[in-house]
Design a protein around this motif. Structure first.
Motif: not given
Length: 279
Positions: A6-30
């Motif tokens: 959990d510490r790794e997840t919640y302290s990862n700035v880049e991962a949180i930045r992706i989750n909260q990206d302003p575009l708010a686009r959903p992921g798509r299966v590729v």
């Protein structure tokens, strides 16, 4: 106490930045070699409560008591009546001679109202999870987030082609591993084709990458080394403790300051009263 995961997840700035990206686009299966998921129809009722229904024929399965099966007939598994409970009832002359049948007096909760509607008995077998999935999400600024997961019971080497998901020449892709402090991964290319090779552990092993064009201005390192763990990525335990200590020092300093101000004010008032008495 917070776990290392959990510490790794919640302290990862880049991962949180992706989750909260302003575009708010959903992921798509590729990329996927998994069986198709049940389709869902979603809506909102007049009372504002969301509703959904599973579309098509889906085998819900039954609860046999302490375990589940596709049907009541499969509940006993050679154990007779003790293994026929829940949605089912035993019909026979003895605990061994008989059959397990649906209990028509037992109310069966609709699939859509079950606490775990996606954990269908018919879809939970490990044989249906020997597969891998990859999603891509568009990010503000033109970058892409790539998430991959291995559901299989053994480690997997997943080969991900980039040419169909990036908008720039695939060979000019920079792939940063966000679970490994932004380490730059090797992109294998031949002509206009380029691939990523991801080594994924068994049973949920995953990767989270940020893909960007080589010419894009970025604050992340563009050469194969790990970025500083305290600036992006995972905070080490020592960094967390250091931050806590600094906060404690600041709080103690503030309390001492206010205590000194209070004592000074009290001393001033006492001196003033004494002076009036003397006069």
């Amino acid at each position: 106490q917070i776990s290392a995961y959990d510490r790794e997840t919640y302290s990862n700035v880049e991962a949180i930045r992706i989750n909260q990206d302003p575009l708010a686009r959903p992921g798509r299966v590729v990329q996927s070699n998994c069986p198709p998921y049940p389709k869902l129809e979603m809506s909102v009722g007049r009372d504002g409560i969301p509703k959904f229904a599973v579309i098509g024929e889906v085998t819900q399965g039954v609860l046999c008591g302490q375990h589940s099966a596709k049907s009541c007939a499969e509940c006993p598994q050679g154990n007779g009546k003790p293994w026929c409970n829940g949605h089912c009832i035993w019909s026979g002359s003895s605990d061994k001679d008989g059959k397990c049948m649906v209990n028509t007096n037992k109310k069966v909760i609709p699939l859509e109202e079950l606490p775990g509607p996606f954990a269908l008995v018919s879809e939970r077998s490990q044989s249906k999870r020997e597969c891998q999935l990859a999603w891509v999400k568009d990010l503000q600024g033109g970058d892409l987030a790539l998430a991959a997961i291995n559901w299989a019971s053994s480690a997997s080497k997943m080969i991900v082609p980039l040419s169909k998901m990036v908008k720039w020449p695939a060979a000019e892709t920079l792939a940063h591993d966000l679970w490994n402090n932004g380490t730059l991964l090797q992109v294998w290319s031949s002509g206009s084709e380029a691939i990523l090779i991801l080594e994924l552990p068994a049973l949920g092993g995953n990767a989270l990458l940020r893909l960007r064009h080589r010419g894009t201005t970025t604050s992340m390192a563009d050469h194969p080394r790990s970025a500083a763990a305290t600036s992006i990525g995972v905070l080490e335990e020592g960094d967390v403790n250091t931050g806590i200590n600094l906060v404690n020092v600041c709080m103690a300093g503030s309390l001492l300051f206010f205590a000194a101000m209070f004592l000074w004010r009290y001393k001033f008032i006492w001196a003033h009263r004494w002076w009036k008495r003397v006069r």
